[in-house]
Motif scaffolding. Structure first.
Motif, PDB file in Angstrom:
ATOM      1  N   ASN A 128       6.305   5.456   2.265  1.00 13.03           N
ATOM      2  CA  ASN A 128       5.006   6.077   2.478  1.00 13.03           C
ATOM      3  C   ASN A 128       4.092   5.174   3.294  1.00 13.03           C
ATOM      4  N   ASN A 129       3.262   5.789   4.116  1.00 17.96           N
ATOM      5  CA  ASN A 129       2.263   5.104   4.938  1.00 17.96           C
ATOM      6  C   ASN A 129       2.913   4.084   5.878  1.00 17.96           C
ATOM      7  N   LEU A 130       3.885   4.547   6.634  1.00 17.15           N
ATOM      8  CA  LEU A 130       4.637   3.666   7.538  1.00 17.15           C
ATOM      9  C   LEU A 130       3.759   2.957   8.570  1.00 17.15           C
ATOM     10  N   THR A 131       2.629   3.536   8.921  1.00 13.35           N
ATOM     11  CA  THR A 131       1.745   2.923   9.908  1.00 13.35           C
ATOM     12  C   THR A 131       0.654   2.079   9.260  1.00 13.35           C
ATOM     13  N   ASN A 132       0.696   1.931   7.936  1.00 11.68           N
ATOM     14  CA  ASN A 132      -0.299   1.160   7.181  1.00 11.68           C
ATOM     15  C   ASN A 132      -1.726   1.602   7.529  1.00 11.68           C
ATOM     16  N   ARG A 143     -20.741   3.526  11.975  1.00 10.89           N
ATOM     17  CA  ARG A 143     -21.110   2.124  12.228  1.00 10.89           C
ATOM     18  C   ARG A 143     -21.504   1.398  10.947  1.00 10.89           C
ATOM     19  N   ARG A 144     -21.814   2.143   9.883  1.00 14.19           N
ATOM     20  CA  ARG A 144     -22.261   1.543   8.617  1.00 14.19           C
ATOM     21  C   ARG A 144     -21.126   1.599   7.591  1.00 14.19           C
ATOM     22  N   ILE A 145     -20.133   0.785   7.811  1.00 14.68           N
ATOM     23  CA  ILE A 145     -18.919   0.768   6.983  1.00 14.68           C
ATOM     24  C   ILE A 145     -19.208   0.149   5.629  1.00 14.68           C
ATOM     25  N   THR A 146     -18.757   0.810   4.573  1.00 12.20           N
ATOM     26  CA  THR A 146     -18.898   0.262   3.215  1.00 12.20           C
ATOM     27  C   THR A 146     -17.584  -0.301   2.705  1.00 12.20           C
ATOM     28  N   SER A 147     -16.468   0.259   3.156  1.00  8.84           N
ATOM     29  CA  SER A 147     -15.172  -0.303   2.760  1.00  8.84           C
ATOM     30  C   SER A 147     -14.113   0.049   3.794  1.00  8.84           C
ATOM     31  N   TYR A 148     -13.193  -0.868   3.934  1.00  4.37           N
ATOM     32  CA  TYR A 148     -12.061  -0.726   4.848  1.00  4.37           C
ATOM     33  C   TYR A 148     -10.873  -1.279   4.080  1.00  4.37           C
ATOM     34  N   GLU A 149     -10.010  -0.396   3.575  1.00  7.67           N
ATOM     35  CA  GLU A 149      -8.944  -0.831   2.661  1.00  7.67           C
ATOM     36  C   GLU A 149      -7.572  -0.463   3.203  1.00  7.67           C
ATOM     37  N   TRP A 150      -6.645  -1.409   3.098  1.00 12.45           N
ATOM     38  CA  TRP A 150      -5.255  -1.174   3.451  1.00 12.45           C
ATOM     39  C   TRP A 150      -4.434  -1.222   2.173  1.00 12.45           C
ATOM     40  N   TYR A 151      -3.546  -0.285   2.028  1.00 18.51           N
ATOM     41  CA  TYR A 151      -2.703  -0.241   0.832  1.00 18.51           C
ATOM     42  C   TYR A 151      -1.250  -0.565   1.143  1.00 18.51           C
ATOM     43  N   GLY A 152      -0.948  -0.778   2.404  1.00 15.40           N
ATOM     44  CA  GLY A 152       0.394  -1.181   2.794  1.00 15.40           C
ATOM     45  C   GLY A 152       1.389  -0.045   2.773  1.00 15.40           C
ATOM     46  N   ILE A 153       2.603  -0.400   3.087  1.00 14.35           N
ATOM     47  CA  ILE A 153       3.719   0.542   3.062  1.00 14.35           C
ATOM     48  C   ILE A 153       4.331   0.473   1.673  1.00 14.35           C
ATOM     49  N   LYS A 154       4.524   1.615   1.088  1.00 16.68           N
ATOM     50  CA  LYS A 154       5.122   1.667  -0.248  1.00 16.68           C
ATOM     51  C   LYS A 154       6.423   2.455  -0.165  1.00 16.68           C
ATOM     52  N   GLY A 155       7.337   2.140  -1.072  1.00 17.87           N
ATOM     53  CA  GLY A 155       8.605   2.850  -1.038  1.00 17.87           C
ATOM     54  C   GLY A 155       9.329   2.831  -2.358  1.00 17.87           C
ATOM     55  N   GLN A 156      10.337   3.671  -2.404  1.00 17.44           N
ATOM     56  CA  GLN A 156      11.223   3.746  -3.567  1.00 17.44           C
ATOM     57  C   GLN A 156      12.660   3.873  -3.068  1.00 17.44           C
ATOM     58  N   LEU A 157      13.546   3.258  -3.792  1.00 19.68           N
ATOM     59  CA  LEU A 157      14.967   3.345  -3.519  1.00 19.68           C
ATOM     60  C   LEU A 157      15.632   3.596  -4.856  1.00 19.68           C
ATOM     61  N   GLY A 158      16.511   4.570  -4.929  1.00 13.39           N
ATOM     62  CA  GLY A 158      17.083   4.830  -6.228  1.00 13.39           C
ATOM     63  C   GLY A 158      18.251   5.785  -6.223  1.00 13.39           C
ATOM     64  N   VAL A 159      18.691   6.075  -7.431  1.00 10.91           N
ATOM     65  CA  VAL A 159      19.780   7.016  -7.659  1.00 10.91           C
ATOM     66  C   VAL A 159      19.264   8.067  -8.640  1.00 10.91           C
ATOM     67  N   ARG A 160      19.525   9.307  -8.309  1.00  8.36           N
ATOM     68  CA  ARG A 160      19.179  10.393  -9.199  1.00  8.36           C
ATOM     69  C   ARG A 160      20.468  10.982  -9.757  1.00  8.36           C
ATOM     70  N   ILE A 161      20.516  11.062 -11.090  1.00  3.72           N
ATOM     71  CA  ILE A 161      21.689  11.623 -11.756  1.00  3.72           C
ATOM     72  C   ILE A 161      21.257  12.823 -12.579  1.00  3.72           C
ATOM     73  N   ASP A 162      21.782  13.982 -12.259  1.00  2.91           N
ATOM     74  CA  ASP A 162      21.494  15.196 -13.022  1.00  2.91           C
ATOM     75  C   ASP A 162      22.511  15.287 -14.156  1.00  2.91           C
ATOM     76  N   ILE A 163      22.002  15.200 -15.378  1.00  2.00           N
ATOM     77  CA  ILE A 163      22.880  15.204 -16.551  1.00  2.00           C
ATOM     78  C   ILE A 163      23.310  16.614 -16.924  1.00  2.00           C
ATOM     79  N   PHE A 164      22.431  17.543 -16.789  1.00  2.00           N
ATOM     80  CA  PHE A 164      22.742  18.921 -17.199  1.00  2.00           C
ATOM     81  C   PHE A 164      23.040  19.797 -16.032  1.00  2.00           C
TER      82      PHE A 164
END
Length: 164
Positions: A128-132, A143-164
């Protein structure tokens, strides 16, 4: 309040072979919300009441996304661009609209991929947010900025197992 939403979802299954796995999804939303914000102030001895017109808080006038995808066999890959127009974050009723806090428009780019080992086991990757893209807020004008925040690139890597 006035709104309009347009969307399309199209798989290119009319194309030959490999190319038939591509597709596109897109939507656009226009929302024109209005609210009257009463404000009082004194001019000498006189108490004056005015109504500032503005949009509802956290309601962007323009929203949109575009997704390009490939789904074929065991593979699924998606690239999504998401746009959100500026919106009011906080209304300062005492000082008026020159002191409203706005969240600026932004555009983010997300990606995901899935590989199905079987009908019950799938490996996945989401980024998510590949361009940061930053979140920017300002009072009254940009011109009257109160906040400028970067949250970075976030990600998940995993395995999904359907039991039923």
């Amino acid at each position: 309040m006035l709104g309009l939403e347009l969307g399309i979802n199209r798989r290119f299954d009319f194309l030959p072979g490999f190319w038939s796995g591509f597709g596109v999804e897109a939507n656009y939303t226009f929302m024109d919300s209005r609210v009257n914000v009463p404000r009082q102030f004194r001019e000498g001895e006189e108490l004056i009441t005015v109504k500032d017109k503005t949009s509802l808080p956290d309601q962007s006038k323009h929203l949109g996304n575009l997704i390009v995808f490939y789904e074929k066999g065991k593979f699924m890959v998606r690239l999504a661009g998401n746009y959100r127009g500026r919106s009011i974050n906080a209304i300062n009723q005492n000082l008026g609209k020159d002191y409203y806090v706005w969240t600026d428009s932004n555009f983010t780019l997300d990606a995901s991929a899935t590989f199905a080992l079987s009908s019950k086991i799938k490996f996945f990757l989401e980024l998510n947010n590949l361009t940061n893209e930053p979140l920017k807020q300002y009072i009254g004008d940009k011109r009257r900025i109160t906040s400028y925040e970067w949250y970075g690139i976030k990600g998940q890597l995993g395995v999904r197992i359907d039991i039923f």
